[in-house]
Scaffold this motif. Sequence first.
Motif, PDB file in Angstrom:
ATOM      1  N   THR A   1       7.619 113.835  32.836  1.00 40.79           N
ATOM      2  CA  THR A   1       6.709 114.401  33.835  1.00 40.79           C
ATOM      3  C   THR A   1       6.052 115.675  33.332  1.00 40.79           C
ATOM      4  N   LEU A   2       4.770 115.789  33.616  1.00 40.29           N
ATOM      5  CA  LEU A   2       4.067 117.065  33.512  1.00 40.29           C
ATOM      6  C   LEU A   2       3.794 117.459  34.958  1.00 40.29           C
ATOM      7  N   PRO A   3       4.495 118.495  35.475  1.00 46.67           N
ATOM      8  CA  PRO A   3       4.442 118.771  36.917  1.00 46.67           C
ATOM      9  C   PRO A   3       3.005 118.959  37.422  1.00 46.67           C
ATOM     10  N   GLY A   4       2.706 118.249  38.506  1.00 47.41           N
ATOM     11  CA  GLY A   4       1.391 118.363  39.118  1.00 47.41           C
ATOM     12  C   GLY A   4       0.302 117.594  38.406  1.00 47.41           C
ATOM     13  N   VAL A   5       0.636 116.921  37.306  1.00 49.39           N
ATOM     14  CA  VAL A   5      -0.383 116.195  36.532  1.00 49.39           C
ATOM     15  C   VAL A   5      -0.112 114.698  36.541  1.00 49.39           C
ATOM     16  N   ALA A   6       1.011 114.277  35.978  1.00 54.08           N
ATOM     17  CA  ALA A   6       1.323 112.840  35.897  1.00 54.08           C
ATOM     18  C   ALA A   6       2.767 112.651  35.483  1.00 54.08           C
TER      19      ALA A   6
ATOM     20  N   ARG B   1      10.497 129.248  30.738  1.00 54.53           N
ATOM     21  CA  ARG B   1       9.102 129.500  31.112  1.00 54.53           C
ATOM     22  C   ARG B   1       8.679 128.552  32.234  1.00 54.53           C
ATOM     23  N   ARG B   2       7.897 129.075  33.165  1.00 53.22           N
ATOM     24  CA  ARG B   2       7.358 128.241  34.248  1.00 53.22           C
ATOM     25  C   ARG B   2       5.965 127.748  33.931  1.00 53.22           C
ATOM     26  N   THR B   3       5.271 128.458  33.044  1.00 56.45           N
ATOM     27  CA  THR B   3       3.953 127.999  32.583  1.00 56.45           C
ATOM     28  C   THR B   3       3.883 128.181  31.067  1.00 56.45           C
ATOM     29  N   LEU B   4       3.002 127.388  30.471  1.00 57.43           N
ATOM     30  CA  LEU B   4       2.691 127.545  29.046  1.00 57.43           C
ATOM     31  C   LEU B   4       1.200 127.810  28.943  1.00 57.43           C
ATOM     32  N   ARG B   5       0.825 128.886  28.233  1.00 58.07           N
ATOM     33  CA  ARG B   5      -0.602 129.202  28.065  1.00 58.07           C
ATOM     34  C   ARG B   5      -1.094 128.643  26.734  1.00 58.07           C
ATOM     35  N   ILE B   6      -2.129 127.801  26.832  1.00 53.83           N
ATOM     36  CA  ILE B   6      -2.753 127.224  25.641  1.00 53.83           C
ATOM     37  C   ILE B   6      -4.217 127.634  25.654  1.00 53.83           C
ATOM     38  N   GLU B   7      -4.642 128.381  24.614  1.00 59.51           N
ATOM     39  CA  GLU B   7      -6.041 128.813  24.482  1.00 59.51           C
ATOM     40  C   GLU B   7      -6.692 128.017  23.361  1.00 59.51           C
ATOM     41  N   VAL B   8      -7.909 127.511  23.650  1.00 60.14           N
ATOM     42  CA  VAL B   8      -8.609 126.623  22.722  1.00 60.14           C
ATOM     43  C   VAL B   8      -9.852 127.339  22.205  1.00 60.14           C
ATOM     44  N   GLY B   9     -10.081 127.252  20.888  1.00 58.46           N
ATOM     45  CA  GLY B   9     -11.263 127.851  20.271  1.00 58.46           C
ATOM     46  C   GLY B   9     -12.519 127.020  20.500  1.00 58.46           C
ATOM     47  N   ASP B  10     -13.433 127.030  19.535  1.00 57.43           N
ATOM     48  CA  ASP B  10     -14.773 126.463  19.738  1.00 57.43           C
ATOM     49  C   ASP B  10     -14.860 124.950  19.581  1.00 57.43           C
ATOM     50  N   GLU B  11     -13.772 124.321  19.141  1.00 58.45           N
ATOM     51  CA  GLU B  11     -13.785 122.868  18.951  1.00 58.45           C
ATOM     52  C   GLU B  11     -12.831 122.229  19.954  1.00 58.45           C
ATOM     53  N   PRO B  12     -13.062 120.951  20.288  1.00 56.95           N
ATOM     54  CA  PRO B  12     -12.095 120.250  21.136  1.00 56.95           C
ATOM     55  C   PRO B  12     -10.734 120.178  20.449  1.00 56.95           C
ATOM     56  N   ALA B  13      -9.684 120.084  21.242  1.00 59.74           N
ATOM     57  CA  ALA B  13      -8.326 120.064  20.681  1.00 59.74           C
ATOM     58  C   ALA B  13      -7.610 118.776  21.059  1.00 59.74           C
ATOM     59  N   LEU B  14      -6.851 118.269  20.115  1.00 62.99           N
ATOM     60  CA  LEU B  14      -5.961 117.122  20.342  1.00 62.99           C
ATOM     61  C   LEU B  14      -4.549 117.587  20.004  1.00 62.99           C
ATOM     62  N   LEU B  15      -3.671 117.499  21.005  1.00 67.62           N
ATOM     63  CA  LEU B  15      -2.323 118.073  20.895  1.00 67.62           C
ATOM     64  C   LEU B  15      -1.289 117.074  21.414  1.00 67.62           C
ATOM     65  N   ILE B  16      -0.067 117.216  20.912  1.00 65.58           N
ATOM     66  CA  ILE B  16       1.069 116.488  21.480  1.00 65.58           C
ATOM     67  C   ILE B  16       2.055 117.525  22.003  1.00 65.58           C
TER      68      ILE B  16
ATOM     69  N   VAL C   1       5.182 123.971  33.833  1.00 62.90           N
ATOM     70  CA  VAL C   1       6.207 123.201  33.135  1.00 62.90           C
ATOM     71  C   VAL C   1       7.559 123.416  33.797  1.00 62.90           C
ATOM     72  N   GLN C   2       8.569 122.708  33.298  1.00 63.64           N
ATOM     73  CA  GLN C   2       9.900 122.754  33.885  1.00 63.64           C
ATOM     74  C   GLN C   2      10.717 123.845  33.188  1.00 63.64           C
ATOM     75  N   PRO C   3      11.203 124.861  33.961  1.00 60.23           N
ATOM     76  CA  PRO C   3      11.864 126.004  33.315  1.00 60.23           C
ATOM     77  C   PRO C   3      13.155 125.655  32.587  1.00 60.23           C
ATOM     78  N   ASP C   4      13.763 124.512  32.916  1.00 60.77           N
ATOM     79  CA  ASP C   4      14.999 124.149  32.196  1.00 60.77           C
ATOM     80  C   ASP C   4      14.703 123.392  30.898  1.00 60.77           C
ATOM     81  N   PHE C   5      13.423 123.180  30.589  1.00 62.92           N
ATOM     82  CA  PHE C   5      13.042 122.475  29.362  1.00 62.92           C
ATOM     83  C   PHE C   5      12.676 123.472  28.263  1.00 62.92           C
TER      84      PHE C   5
END
Length: 317
Positions: free
Chosen positions: A163-168, A229-244, A195-199
């Motif tokens: 699960t990604l909380p609130g997403v799917a 952590r309850r949230t994870l901050r991901i900042e993206v530069g000028d190109e699209p990003a593909l992440l796992i 995100v899930q704080p126990d993860f």
Amino acid sequence: MTNTSDGVEVLQGRDVPLGGLRAITVRRTLPHRDRSFIGAWCFVDHYGPQDVAPNGEGGMDVPPHPHTGLQTVSWLFQGEIEHRDSGGVIGPVRPGEVNLMTSGKGIAHSEVSTPQTRVLHGVQLWVALPEADRDTARAFEHFAPEPADLPDGAGTARVFLGTLPGVASSPVQTYTPLMGAELHLNPGTTLDLDVQPDFEYGLLVDSGDITFEGEKLPLAALGCVEPGRRTLRIEVGDEPALLILLGGTPFEEEIVMWWNFVGRDHDEIVAFREEWQARSDRFGEVPGYVGRVEWIPAPEMPPLRLRARNRRGKVPR
Ligand code: MN
């Protein structure tokens, strides 16, 4: 190399040529000298985009080989692979569709790129099975998650496990609390992902200029953070990003990993190897595989006893 800053441990992938007649070279971030797991994820290989048919023939061809004590997750960005296993499953592995194979006490499988595939690009992941379930039956699950919108127009996620909380969420069975998702993020976005704080979590960068919890992540690196952590901050530069994104509750067992086996001690791995060499029915037969060899023999055991791994790498003798 490990570089820890603001609580983000950055694991840089190392190139590993995979076995098999016509296999591929992968960038491996787990297991690492200083870290063995993200949750129960114990193996992270990232490959391509790689031309697997440079002369108009060939392709990837990994003949039947065994596994024990784990689940494999095949996730492609590009290309197509035909999977066959000794549980009787024959199926295509396609981009955006997860194939989760549970070895249980033993399975054998082959992986061959389909004739029309010229480029392979994706990840191959392993999950360690916990002690209580590692002798379970062979199984195979397939799931094609719809892309789900991320908050604030940041992009989309395909949640293939957990699960990604609130997403799917994914309906695919896991034996420990675990998640995995592909993220497509738009240029210039800042995403605060619940995100899930126990993860604990690991973020693998396929493409994009990424800052994860304040830390720049190079391409093909895995940025790891501890639980809490309850949230994870991901900042993206000028190109699209593909992440796992991978996550799970900390896996507290010690395991021994060698070749294609996950076990608990050296002697067990020796026994798995001998059973594979003897074509024991622990692993079974892969129906319908046609190749230049019928199966991949195990390499020789190293001269020293194999050491167990815990969360922080190899256990001292
Ligand atoms: Mn395999």
